[in-house]
Design an enzyme around this catalytic site. Structure first.
Site, PDB file in Angstrom:
ATOM      1  N   ASN A  18      11.877  21.268  88.193  1.00 49.05           N
ATOM      2  CA  ASN A  18      12.831  21.240  89.314  1.00 49.05           C
ATOM      3  C   ASN A  18      14.180  21.809  88.901  1.00 49.05           C
ATOM      4  O   ASN A  18      14.821  22.531  89.667  1.00 49.05           O
ATOM      5  CB  ASN A  18      12.995  19.808  89.824  1.00 49.05           C
ATOM      6  CG  ASN A  18      11.903  19.414  90.798  1.00 49.05           C
ATOM      7  OD1 ASN A  18      11.846  19.935  91.906  1.00 49.05           O
ATOM      8  ND2 ASN A  18      11.036  18.499  90.375  1.00 49.05           N
ATOM      9  N   HIS A 113      12.821  12.492  94.390  1.00 46.64           N
ATOM     10  CA  HIS A 113      11.837  11.448  94.116  1.00 46.64           C
ATOM     11  C   HIS A 113      10.506  11.868  94.739  1.00 46.64           C
ATOM     12  O   HIS A 113      10.464  12.320  95.888  1.00 46.64           O
ATOM     13  CB  HIS A 113      12.302  10.116  94.706  1.00 46.64           C
ATOM     14  CG  HIS A 113      11.372   8.990  94.386  1.00 46.64           C
ATOM     15  ND1 HIS A 113      11.317   8.413  93.142  1.00 46.64           N
ATOM     16  CD2 HIS A 113      10.440   8.365  95.142  1.00 46.64           C
ATOM     17  CE1 HIS A 113      10.386   7.476  93.142  1.00 46.64           C
ATOM     18  NE2 HIS A 113       9.847   7.420  94.341  1.00 46.64           N
ATOM     19  N   THR A 145      22.709   5.999  95.111  1.00 41.79           N
ATOM     20  CA  THR A 145      23.561   4.825  95.246  1.00 41.79           C
ATOM     21  C   THR A 145      23.082   3.807  94.211  1.00 41.79           C
ATOM     22  O   THR A 145      22.120   4.055  93.487  1.00 41.79           O
ATOM     23  CB  THR A 145      23.467   4.235  96.671  1.00 41.79           C
ATOM     24  OG1 THR A 145      22.090   3.938  96.947  1.00 41.79           O
ATOM     25  CG2 THR A 145      23.999   5.212  97.703  1.00 41.79           C
ATOM     26  N   GLU A 178       8.519  20.023  96.064  1.00 42.18           N
ATOM     27  CA  GLU A 178       9.801  19.675  95.437  1.00 42.18           C
ATOM     28  C   GLU A 178      10.574  20.941  95.095  1.00 42.18           C
ATOM     29  O   GLU A 178      11.798  21.016  95.263  1.00 42.18           O
ATOM     30  CB  GLU A 178       9.564  18.851  94.159  1.00 42.18           C
ATOM     31  CG  GLU A 178       8.954  17.483  94.409  1.00 42.18           C
ATOM     32  CD  GLU A 178       8.846  16.659  93.123  1.00 42.18           C
ATOM     33  OE1 GLU A 178       9.788  16.657  92.322  1.00 42.18           O
ATOM     34  OE2 GLU A 178       7.795  16.011  92.919  1.00 42.18           O
TER      35      GLU A 178
HETATM   36  C1  GAR Z   1       9.227  15.305  89.507  1.00 46.11           C
HETATM   37  O1  GAR Z   1       8.025  15.123  90.206  1.00 46.11           O
HETATM   38  C2  GAR Z   1      10.281  14.366  90.050  1.00 46.11           C
HETATM   39  O2  GAR Z   1      10.215  14.163  91.430  1.00 46.11           O
HETATM   40  C3  GAR Z   1       9.956  13.104  89.314  1.00 46.11           C
HETATM   41  O3  GAR Z   1       9.646  13.511  88.002  1.00 46.11           O
HETATM   42  C4  GAR Z   1       9.095  14.834  88.049  1.00 46.11           C
HETATM   43  C5  GAR Z   1       9.872  15.699  87.086  1.00 46.11           C
HETATM   44  O4  GAR Z   1       9.288  16.963  86.958  1.00 46.11           O
HETATM   45  N1  GAR Z   1      11.059  12.191  89.338  1.00 46.11           N
HETATM   46  C6  GAR Z   1      10.927  10.874  89.356  1.00 46.11           C
HETATM   47  O5  GAR Z   1       9.850  10.310  89.343  1.00 46.11           O
HETATM   48  C7  GAR Z   1      12.244  10.123  89.386  1.00 46.11           C
HETATM   49  N2  GAR Z   1      12.010   8.719  89.545  1.00 46.11           N
HETATM   50  P1  GAR Z   1      10.147  18.174  86.376  1.00 46.11           P
HETATM   51  O6  GAR Z   1      10.771  17.693  85.059  1.00 46.11           O
HETATM   52  O7  GAR Z   1       9.109  19.237  86.138  1.00 46.11           O
HETATM   53  O8  GAR Z   1      11.181  18.553  87.381  1.00 46.11           O
END
Ligand code: GAR
Length: 200
Positions: A18, A113, A145, A178
């Site tokens: 991301n 998320h 928050t 995402e």
């Molecule tokens: C993503 O799916 C994000 O939404 C999630 O971790 C992954 C990170 O992937 N985040 C959470 O679960 C936060 N609680 P990335 O490092 O490849 O972006």
């Protein structure tokens, strides 16, 4: 960068896919620029990927701090404040932040998320959606928050749950969304528009 452009710091814990999409999106006429990618793990592979794109990186290993979240966050603030960010993006940042830290960046910290919040805050979101028999899943970008995975909605994207889905196949479908949603939200947010982005 021009003085009108917002300075964005991105916090990661792992591969940072991301984060990469956010960095890649901040070109040309974008109202923001990436100024720092910061990880809580020096081995986070996203750090090298950010550096390869010419973005400044830093890491603060949370492990030596044990349960002392405040001390970890004090260390985190050093490189963060030095980068003078206007906006913080949590992008797969897997540490819970204290209310004091959140308050410091109130109104300018975003998180992505992997669920359709308010459903499934916390971990194992895809398995929980499958276990519940949900017909659709997705991802949410929200303002951070003090309450975990809550805060005003800034964007949401939906995908179908397909027959035979596992947490892995569903997670991959959500992650692809995402990668579309977070850059779209950041562009809008950096321009001062908090109207939620709705995809899917
Ligand atoms: C993503 O799916 C994000 O939404 C999630 O971790 C992954 C990170 O992937 N985040 C959470 O679960 C936060 N609680 P990335 O490092 O490849 O972006």
């Amino acid at each position: 960068m021009s003085p009108a452009q917002k300075r964005v710091a991105i916090l990661i814990s792992g591969g940072g896919s991301n984060m990469l999409k956010l960095v890649e999106s901040m070109g040309a006429d974008h109202p923001a620029r990436p100024v720092l990618v910061l990880a809580n793990d020096p081995a986070a592979s996203g750090l090298a990927r950010a550096a390869a794109l010419g973005v400044a990186t830093a890491s603060v290993d949370h492990r030596p701090f044990g349960r002392d979240r405040a001390a970890f966050e004090a260390a985190l603030l050093e490189p963060l404040l030095a980068a003078e960010p206007d906006i913080l993006c949590l992008a797969g940042f897997m540490r819970v932040l204290t209310p004091g830290f959140v308050q410091r960046f109130a109104g300018r910290m975003l998180n992505i998320h992997p669920s359709l919040l308010p459903k499934y805050p916390g971990l194992h979101t895809h398995q929980r959606a499958l276990d519940a028999g949900d017909a659709e899943a997705g991802c949410t970008v929200h303002e951070v928050t003090a309450e975990l995975d809550a805060g005003p909605l800034l964007g949401q994207a939906r995908v179908p749950v397909l027959p035979g889905d596992t947490a892995e196949t569903l997670g991959a479908r959500v992650l692809a969304m995402e990668h579309r949603l977070y850059p779209a939200v950041l562009r809008r947010f950096a321009a001062g528009d908090r109207t939620p982005v709705l995809l899917g």
